[in-house]
Design a protein around this motif. Structure first.
Motif, mmCIF file in Angstrom:
data_model
loop_
_atom_site.group_PDB
_atom_site.id
_atom_site.type_symbol
_atom_site.label_atom_id
_atom_site.label_comp_id
_atom_site.label_asym_id
_atom_site.label_seq_id
_atom_site.Cartn_x
_atom_site.Cartn_y
_atom_site.Cartn_z
ATOM 1 N N ALA A 550 0.552 -1.183 -0.165
ATOM 2 C CA ALA A 550 0.046 0.109 0.197
ATOM 3 C C ALA A 550 1.267 1.521 0.226
ATOM 4 C CB ALA A 550 -0.953 -0.181 1.351
ATOM 5 N N LYS A 551 0.525 2.327 -1.386
ATOM 6 C CA LYS A 551 1.342 3.843 -0.813
ATOM 7 C C LYS A 551 0.380 4.584 0.152
ATOM 8 C CE LYS A 551 2.864 3.066 -5.631
ATOM 9 N NZ LYS A 551 2.497 4.173 -6.926
ATOM 10 N N GLU A 552 0.884 5.476 0.493
ATOM 11 C CA GLU A 552 0.998 6.429 1.592
ATOM 12 C C GLU A 552 -0.383 6.870 1.155
ATOM 13 O OE1 GLU A 552 2.353 10.973 3.403
ATOM 14 O OE2 GLU A 552 3.395 10.201 1.776
ATOM 15 N N GLU A 553 -1.216 7.013 1.925
ATOM 16 C CA GLU A 553 -2.377 7.428 1.943
ATOM 17 C C GLU A 553 -2.607 8.438 1.389
ATOM 18 O OE1 GLU A 553 -5.465 7.607 5.108
ATOM 19 O OE2 GLU A 553 -5.669 5.122 4.614
ATOM 20 N N ILE A 554 -3.899 9.662 0.294
ATOM 21 C CA ILE A 554 -4.199 10.788 -0.314
ATOM 22 C C ILE A 554 -5.518 11.181 0.376
ATOM 23 C CG2 ILE A 554 -2.524 10.645 -2.027
ATOM 24 C CD1 ILE A 554 -4.419 10.216 -4.258
ATOM 25 N N THR A 555 -5.176 12.059 0.359
ATOM 26 C CA THR A 555 -7.104 13.078 0.440
ATOM 27 C C THR A 555 -7.321 13.558 -1.370
ATOM 28 O OG1 THR A 555 -6.068 15.855 -0.049
ATOM 29 C CG2 THR A 555 -5.877 14.304 2.317
ATOM 30 N N TYR A 556 -9.060 13.817 -0.331
ATOM 31 C CA TYR A 556 -9.663 13.888 -1.809
ATOM 32 C C TYR A 556 -9.398 15.064 -2.780
ATOM 33 C CZ TYR A 556 -13.556 15.282 -4.438
ATOM 34 O OH TYR A 556 -14.491 15.098 -5.258
ATOM 35 N N ASP A 557 -8.411 16.114 -1.839
ATOM 36 C CA ASP A 557 -7.845 17.486 -2.424
ATOM 37 C C ASP A 557 -6.917 16.720 -3.392
ATOM 38 O OD1 ASP A 557 -9.963 18.865 -1.499
ATOM 39 O OD2 ASP A 557 -8.876 19.658 -0.190
#
Length: 659
Positions: A550-557
């Motif tokens: 898994a890669k680092e989570e990102i935000t919706y923005d």
């Protein structure tokens, strides 16, 4: 008196699958040139065929559960059927699995090896396994593969190489002293400036990573690699023999007058092939012409999978000669042409049904109505006749001049200019008015004779491009095809000849709406078939999964900063000096972006053209292997490094937002 000899070849079609309309264009183009040369009195030998070796064939045969030979036999038969369907008049269909060809390739390879022009060496450097490519340290980007960005490892692979440097200076001098050798001019400049003048790397001419090829008979770990094998068909097909026991065709027709090939393989035909011939001490061909591509436009004629249009599909809608007319007339001399259903219907209605078909039908009908079908030259001339007669005599010369430059589309335009002038002549002379006055009947006879004679000249010129149509026209007029030499005089049509009583409609007008409804119904049926197949695959592979870190989570923005759209690939070619990269021209809405992708090992340029793909369009432009890339094509990758383009499940327009 001996006829002049003329030897013309096409590139041989690769037997990985059924050829699309762009491939078929080349064989029709070559056929029109061959037919025209015959009409000029040349003794012509026209060769085409199939290229049948390589790893891709080996893989496809394995997937199909058959031997490579069984696979290429099937596809070669399919290609030959399409060439025949297009009414092409080739004299020989050569296959690189022909026994004679294979034996001569082994002898050619051995001779060049014994001369020192081929030597054994190694690919050595940093190796990228998924790309199957070697790179020097200076070519790496941050220590990784410059094509795909993956890790590389030191590696070494044995191979034979053709020593290009032995003949580079000689080839450069030949090109400088023979300006006609590479055409169009822009292609010659590209070969000189991009490849020859900067210096050539020696060419790999053997492989050990697959078996489906011609074995190197003195080193059976190796098979002959594609270009030495495929290019040599131009001489082996004529009966060239390394030991000097050449067949009569080789003695008569070599050197070739014209190699007609697609612009994407020009480098191989104008650099590697001449060097091979120099090494064998064989005269070089007189000219290599790199024709442009025929591109699909708007995507409305595509299959839901692959977006590819085939010649037999077009023939079902329009007929053979209409398809021949379109692909020849719509291709500029040195720029790509575009084919769409709408344009096909437009040309069918305006050029073929109206300008040509209506002209022939009206002329025959008036001859029957006013004189019982008898065409007499009463010799009652008026000033209005002179312009038509002058144009009818000038047109053959104009067409010959265009064909000498291989400007086939322009040659056809000259012929239709004559047909348009005939229609104007009808409007100017108004035969229906002349028919009302008895004293004008001799004048009316002359008008109809001038029309028939001018049509005969135009139809004779048309024979090279639309042979069936020309035959039908002349048959209805009770006339024969004239040679080019016979078109230098006016009034050859025999006065008193009777035309047919029942003129045939040459081309029926088409309703665009009806055509498009049939096209959409056809696409829907094909899409359903593809979806059914996809569903079967899904069920079969339901248990197959891949887990990745898994890669680092990102935000919706973060996600909203990315812009994904559907793109249609309208052109694609391999990036020079790269074993991984393809450069695609991708239509996105009304714009076209150039995108470089590391998928050469998984898709050929021909397979790419026409596909609808998912594109990251707002990626910052960057250069890959010196070529600007303005986006990214999205792919899926399995555990073996196999890539598959992400393609919309349903038919979507180019530019549709992916959200």
């Amino acid at each position: 008196m001996n006829k002049n000899k003329y030897y013309i070849t096409t590139a041989i079609a690769y037997t990985s699958g059924k050829p699309h309309i762009g491939n078929s264009y080349e064989i029709v183009l070559a056929d029109s040139i061959a037919r025209f040369k015959r009409q000029q009195g040349y003794e012509v030998f026209f060769q085409t065929g199939t290229d049948e070796h390589g790893q891709k064939i080996e893989n496809k045969a394995s997937e199909a559960g058959i031997t490579p030979k069984e696979f290429v036999d099937k596809v070669a038969g399919e290609i030959k059927d399409i060439w025949d369907m297009m009414n092409t008049s080739y004299d020989k269909f050569v296959r690189t699995t022909d026994t004679y060809h294979e034996k001569q390739i082994q002898k050619i390879f051995k001779k060049l090896y014994e001369k020192g022009d081929i030597y054994k060496g190694y690919y050595e450097g940093m190796y990228c396994t998924p790309c199957e490519s070697f790179f020097t340290s200076s070519q790496l980007v941050d220590g990784k593969c410059p094509d795909c960005g993956r890790e590389v490892q030191p590696a070494k692979e044995e191979a034979y190489f053709l020593k290009l440097s032995n003949y580079t200076d000689r080839l450069i001098e030949h090109i400088k002293t023979h300006p006609e050798f590479i055409q169009p001019e822009s292609r010659k400049n590209e070969m000189m400036n991009n490849f020859l003048l900067p210096g050539l790397q020696d060419l790999c001419v053997s492989r050990t990573s697959f078996k489906w090829g011609i074995p190197v008979d003195f080193d059976n770990k190796h098979v002959v690699y594609v270009w030495l094998d495929a290019l040599s068909n131009y001489i082996t097909g004529l009966g060239y023999d390394v030991d000097g026991n050449h067949g009569e065709l080789f003695k008569k027709f070599w050197p070739a007058n014209l190699h007609l090939i697609g612009k994407d393989i020009l480098r191989f035909h104008t650099i590697y092939w001449p060097i091979m011939l120099m090494a064998l001490n064989i005269p070089l061909p007189k000219q290599v012409f790199g024709h442009p591509w025929l591109l699909q436009g708007e995507g409305k004629m595509s299959k839901s999978k692959g977006n590819v249009l085939y010649a037999d599909e077009l023939i079902d809608f329009f007929g053979v000669d209409a398809v021949r007319y379109f692909v020849l007339h719509e291709m500029p001399f040195d720029n790509d042409g575009v084919i769409t259903w709408e344009l096909m219907v437009e040309r069918m209605n305006s050029d073929l049904a109206n300008t040509l078909g209506n002209l022939v039908n009206r002329t025959i009908s008036m001859s029957n109505k006013y004189f019982g079908g008898i065409v007499n030259n009463a010799g009652v001339k008026e000033e209005v006749d002179e312009e038509l007669i002058r144009l009818a005599l000038e047109t053959p010369k104009k067409v010959v001049a265009k064909m000498e430059q291989l400007r086939v589309a322009d040659g056809i335009t000259e012929i239709f200019t004559l047909f348009k002038r005939c229609n104007k002549y009808i409007d100017e002379t108004m035969p229906w008015v002349l028919a009302k006055e008895e004293e004008k009947h001799k004048r009316l006879e002359t008008v109809l004779y001038n029309l028939v004679e001018s049509i005969c000249i135009g139809a004779s010129l048309l024979e090279s491009f639309m042979p069936d149509t020309a035959g039908k026209i002349l048959s209805q007029l009770n006339a024969k095809v004239r040679s080019i030499d016979e078109l230098n005089q006016y009034g050859v049509y025999v006065s008193g000849t009777k035309v047919t009583e029942t003129p045939e409609i040459l081309f029926a007008r088409l309703d665009l709406k009806e055509v498009m409804e049939k096209v959409e119904a056809k696409k829907a049926a094909e899409s359903k078939e593809v979806n059914n197949t996809s569903e079967e695959i899904k069920q079969t592979e339901a248990q197959a999964v891949i887990d990745i870190p898994a890669k680092e989570e990102i935000t919706y923005d973060d996600f909203m900063k990315l812009q994904f759209q559907v793109g249609e690939i309208i052109a694609c070619e391999a990036v020079p000096k790269s074993k991984k990269l393809l450069c695609s021209q991708v239509k996105i809405g009304s714009q076209v972006k150039q995108i470089v992708s590391g998928i050469k090992a998984h898709y050929s340029p021909e397979e790419m053209v026409g596909k609808k793909v998912m594109v990251l369009v707002n990626l910052k432009p960057a250069k890959l292997a010196g070529v600007l890339s303005e986006g990214m094509l999205l792919c899926a990758e399995d555990e073996n490094g196999e890539l598959a383009l992400m393609i919309p499940e349903k038919i979507m327009p180019a530019g549709a937002e992916i959200c």
